[in-house]
Design a protein around this motif. Structure first.
Motif, PDB file in Angstrom:
ATOM      1  N   GLY A 313     -11.608 -18.858   9.282  1.00 16.72           N
ATOM      2  CA  GLY A 313     -11.504 -19.289  10.667  1.00 16.72           C
ATOM      3  C   GLY A 313     -10.079 -19.637  11.054  1.00 16.72           C
ATOM      4  O   GLY A 313      -9.586 -19.223  12.113  1.00 16.72           O
ATOM      5  N   MET A 314      -9.396 -20.401  10.188  1.00 13.64           N
ATOM      6  CA  MET A 314      -8.020 -20.798  10.474  1.00 13.64           C
ATOM      7  C   MET A 314      -7.087 -19.590  10.524  1.00 13.64           C
ATOM      8  O   MET A 314      -6.260 -19.455  11.434  1.00 13.64           O
ATOM      9  CB  MET A 314      -7.532 -21.793   9.414  1.00 13.64           C
ATOM     10  N   VAL A 315      -7.203 -18.715   9.532  1.00 18.68           N
ATOM     11  CA  VAL A 315      -6.321 -17.553   9.471  1.00 18.68           C
ATOM     12  C   VAL A 315      -6.547 -16.657  10.685  1.00 18.68           C
ATOM     13  O   VAL A 315      -5.589 -16.170  11.313  1.00 18.68           O
ATOM     14  CB  VAL A 315      -6.535 -16.766   8.166  1.00 18.68           C
ATOM     15  N   SER A 316      -7.809 -16.415  11.035  1.00 16.32           N
ATOM     16  CA  SER A 316      -8.106 -15.575  12.199  1.00 16.32           C
ATOM     17  C   SER A 316      -7.570 -16.198  13.481  1.00 16.32           C
ATOM     18  O   SER A 316      -6.972 -15.521  14.325  1.00 16.32           O
ATOM     19  CB  SER A 316      -9.616 -15.348  12.318  1.00 16.32           C
ATOM     20  N   LEU A 317      -7.773 -17.504  13.618  1.00 20.33           N
ATOM     21  CA  LEU A 317      -7.332 -18.219  14.814  1.00 20.33           C
ATOM     22  C   LEU A 317      -5.813 -18.155  14.960  1.00 20.33           C
ATOM     23  O   LEU A 317      -5.286 -17.778  16.020  1.00 20.33           O
ATOM     24  CB  LEU A 317      -7.803 -19.672  14.740  1.00 20.33           C
TER      25      LEU A 317
END
Length: 538
Positions: A313-317
């Motif tokens: 989630g963090m990397v995609s965001l």
């Protein structure tokens, strides 16, 4: 008889009718060989729109309780409504036609039914419309089948079926690199779904026999029974492996970094209606399937892999937002913003809070309204100015005020402006993330500031910035032509999406209440026991 059938089994009707009508209309030129091309286009387009509007009306009546008298705020996990009497399809291996809906699936069902006629309206003048509009109907039936199916075999068939019309839409109506984009889209999503199929088959071979089903194999694909079965896969290592296989299929569809690279190419090359449905509904299939199958059937594995969900989630965001900063192609920028927003869904689920999961559900819904508006704007920009380059046209507000207004509203909604639909989802996820992980919330919060930065910069360069107070700077691609504003059908479609964006921003409770009640029951009934068993603490 038809009316009774509709009342008794509306989900089967809204799923199978567009599939059947789409296929019939596809062969219409063979049935009416002597008809003129204009006549075929008119008949096919009008019938397609009529079917799409009828399905949108039925789903709206279901939501309002005028059909079925359903209280959507009183449905917990596993408490499906509108269930049909299961029909045996392949009883020897335990395949049945079994459909149902709950507060997880119904917002996606309604959204699909609404977006199809809007996408038709936006591309009312599509070339080879006698094939284009029936493909959209087939797409509608396949998408609805994913959201209503309660048999994993049928679920997988509809999951794969969605690839065919989208592949053809990109291949036949796409841009210059459409062949490359169509093949990349198909290869990525089909390969990922094979991993998902392996996971489903492992689940299948661990099911307990049900009387009358699976006479040959002794197993079944009934999702409700799988969910209710205690310890579906006893071996913990195998259970975690199956969870990861399912994650590959669902994360690729969302898509999540690092399996996202098919999305920008597909969006840039797809026709406007294809991009609207791809971003509005198809991406949500991944999040829906992850919640419906992975998280629900394997809650212990979900708890075990919460750090992985946070990482993805963090990397995609962050990655999606950062890449958007350097984009000059309007469609590619909106595509990468979708990658970023899908990261928020993983973060909402990873909170294991009812508020976070409800926020993830509302993000699926809100993004399903806002992103089609943005792609409709991008498609109109390409149609009227023959370019997608941000900055090639400055001051479009002078020449295309309606297009500029829709562009501004869509960007404001996507960056999370209060009183618009996107804000509700973002604030719910951030609050829930802070409740679980404390000041780690600063990373997604700061990323949303980056989101605001690239949208505001694009808005300034495209809509307002001009050396002339009366005229904009026209792109070379116009070749001296006078720029034009939106056509009536483009404007009607965008106005509908804009009105929905404002409506669900001001009155989010229309769908929020049902999502919140479902999420609360889901956490209490499914996740708390798993958290206690895994001795999980954030």
């Amino acid at each position: 008889m038809g009316g009774e059938r509709l009342i008794d089994d509306p989900l089967s009707v809204i799923t199978l009718v567009p599939l059947a009508m789409g296929l019939i209309l596809m062969i219409l030129p063979r049935v009416l060989p002597n008809s003129s091309a204009e006549r075929l286009i008119q008949v096919s387009r009008n019938i397609s729109m009529g079917v799409a509007l009828a399905i949108a009306t039925i789903t709206t009546m279901l939501f309002l309780g005028q059909l079925g008298s359903i209280d959507w705020t009183n449905i917990t996990q596993g408490g499906y409504v509108l269930q049909n009497e299961a029909v045996d399809l392949i009883p020897a291996i335990g395949v049945t036609w079994k459909v149902g809906a709950d507060a997880l699936s119904f917002p996606m069902i309604w959204l699909t039914a609404i977006l199809i006629p809007i996408s038709m309206l936006v591309e009312w003048d599509a070339k080879r419309a006698h094939l284009f509009f029936p493909l959209l109907l087939i797409m509608e039936g396949a998408l609805l089948g994913v959201f209503v199916a309660l048999d994993l075999f049928v679920f997988y068939v509809f999951w794969e079926l969605t690839l065919i019309p989208m592949f053809l839409l990109i291949l036949l109506w796409g841009g210059e690199d459409r062949r490359y984009a169509a093949m990349k889209f198909f290869i990525y999503t089909f390969t990922a779904s094979v991993f998902m199929l392996i996971g489903i088959l492992v689940m299948y071979f661990h099911t307990e026999a049900i009387a009358g089903l699976g006479s040959l194999s002794g197993h079944h694909f009934d999702l409700i029974a799988m969910t209710a079965q205690e310890n579906l896969i006893p071996n913990e290592g195998l259970r975690h492996f199956v969870w990861l296989l399912l994650l590959i299929g669902f994360a690729t569809k969302m898509p999540s970094v690092p399996v996202h690279t098919w999305l920008p190419d597909a969006h840039v090359q797809a026709p406007t209606a294809g991009s609207m449905l791809l971003a509005g509904v198809m991406l949500k299939m991944g999040a829906y399937g992850f919640l419906r199958i992975s998280v629900t059937v394997f809650p212990e594995s979900t708890i075990e892999f919460v750090p992985l969900l946070i990482f993805l989630g963090m990397v995609s965001l962050v990655y999606g937002a950062w890449v958007c900063m350097g984009q000059t192609n309007l469609k590619r920028m909106v595509a990468y913003s979708s990658v970023s927003h899908m990261g928020l869904i993983f973060l909402g689920i990873a909170t294991m809070q009812p508020l976070g999961i409800a926020g993830a559900l509302f993000m699926m819904f809100a993004h399903g309204i806002i992103s089609p508006l943005l792609f409709a704007v991008a498609g109109a920009f390409k149609h009227h100015y023959h370019t997608l380059e941000i900055g090639s046209m400055r001051g479009i507000a002078h020449h295309s005020p309606w297009l500029a207004a829709h562009m501004m509203l869509g960007w404001m909604a996507s960056l999370g402006l209060p009183l618009l639909a996107g804000f509700v989802a973002e604030i719910a996820i951030l609050i829930a993330f802070w409740m679980t992980y404390g000041w780690l919330v600063l990373l997604p919060a700061l990323t949303l500031i980056v989101t605001a930065a690239y949208y505001l910069n694009s808005m300034q360069r495209t809509i307002f910035e001009s050396n002339d107070s009366e005229h904009g700077i026209l792109p070379d691609t116009l070749h001296g032509e006078d720029p034009s504003d939106l056509t009536w059908h483009e404007n009607a479609g965008m106005l509908t999406l804009a009105a929905m964006t404002v409506l669900f921003g001001i009155m989010p409770f229309i769908f929020w209440d049902m999502m919140s009640d479902w999420s609360s029951g889901f956490v209490i009934d499914t996740m708390i026991e798993a958290m206690q068993a895994q001795e999980w603490s954030p």
